[in-house]
Design a protein around this motif. Sequence first.
Motif, PDB file in Angstrom:
ATOM      1  N   VAL A  34      -7.014  -3.711   7.292  1.00  0.00           N
ATOM      2  CA  VAL A  34      -5.576  -3.778   7.567  1.00  0.00           C
ATOM      3  C   VAL A  34      -5.361  -4.087   9.056  1.00  0.00           C
ATOM      4  O   VAL A  34      -5.920  -3.427   9.924  1.00  0.00           O
ATOM      5  N   ASP A  62       0.875  -1.169   0.000  1.00  0.00           N
ATOM      6  CA  ASP A  62       0.000   0.000   0.000  1.00  0.00           C
ATOM      7  C   ASP A  62       0.915   1.223   0.000  1.00  0.00           C
ATOM      8  O   ASP A  62       1.350   1.676   1.059  1.00  0.00           O
ATOM      9  N   TYR A  96      -2.413  -3.699  -2.717  1.00  0.00           N
ATOM     10  CA  TYR A  96      -3.530  -3.526  -1.791  1.00  0.00           C
ATOM     11  C   TYR A  96      -4.840  -3.269  -2.531  1.00  0.00           C
ATOM     12  O   TYR A  96      -4.876  -2.580  -3.543  1.00  0.00           O
TER      13      TYR A  96
END
Length: 170
Positions: free
Chosen positions: A162, A107, A156
Amino acid sequence: MLSKVLEKSTCAECRFCCSFKRGSLWETPLFPKETVERLKKDRNVDFVLDETEGYEYGRMSLEGEYRTEDENEETPCMFLDGSRGCVLSDEDKPFDCKIWPLRIMRDGRELVIALTPTCPAINRVPLERMKELVEEGLGDTIYDYAARHPFIIKQYREGFPVLMRRNGGS
Ligand code: SF4
């Protein structure tokens, strides 16, 4: 690796993560090159070979298994036996399968450990409990494996909660 939160019997009955929609082939588990070579020889299975950051890996060639063009058609993993479940040894079973429904994803500049939101069983486990599990050591194990096998790192995707973040370099 997730036995603290997932009963083996629950996974054995479900097998949701061992079948793949045509539109979700990115989810198929990836195998290190040495495992690919062993399985090609021992089980005569076709793999698509690729490379990430100099690390070679393979994924099952499932494209030819679909009978329609429907993105939602599913086909089982080549190593799934209808009555016995996964036929692979612990040594050959992909790390992706051992940690599913967890994923390691990039990410931006961070590597995150995220939860696949579609797993029917894990959705009944509180998110805080999953965070604890990752913080108790499983997160370190995943980051360590990914450092040696960077091909397991996915991009991601929105909607994946997360559980842990770390600086991931580039
Ligand atoms: S390798 Fe085994 S655990 Fe992984 S998707 Fe295939 S049958 Fe399931």
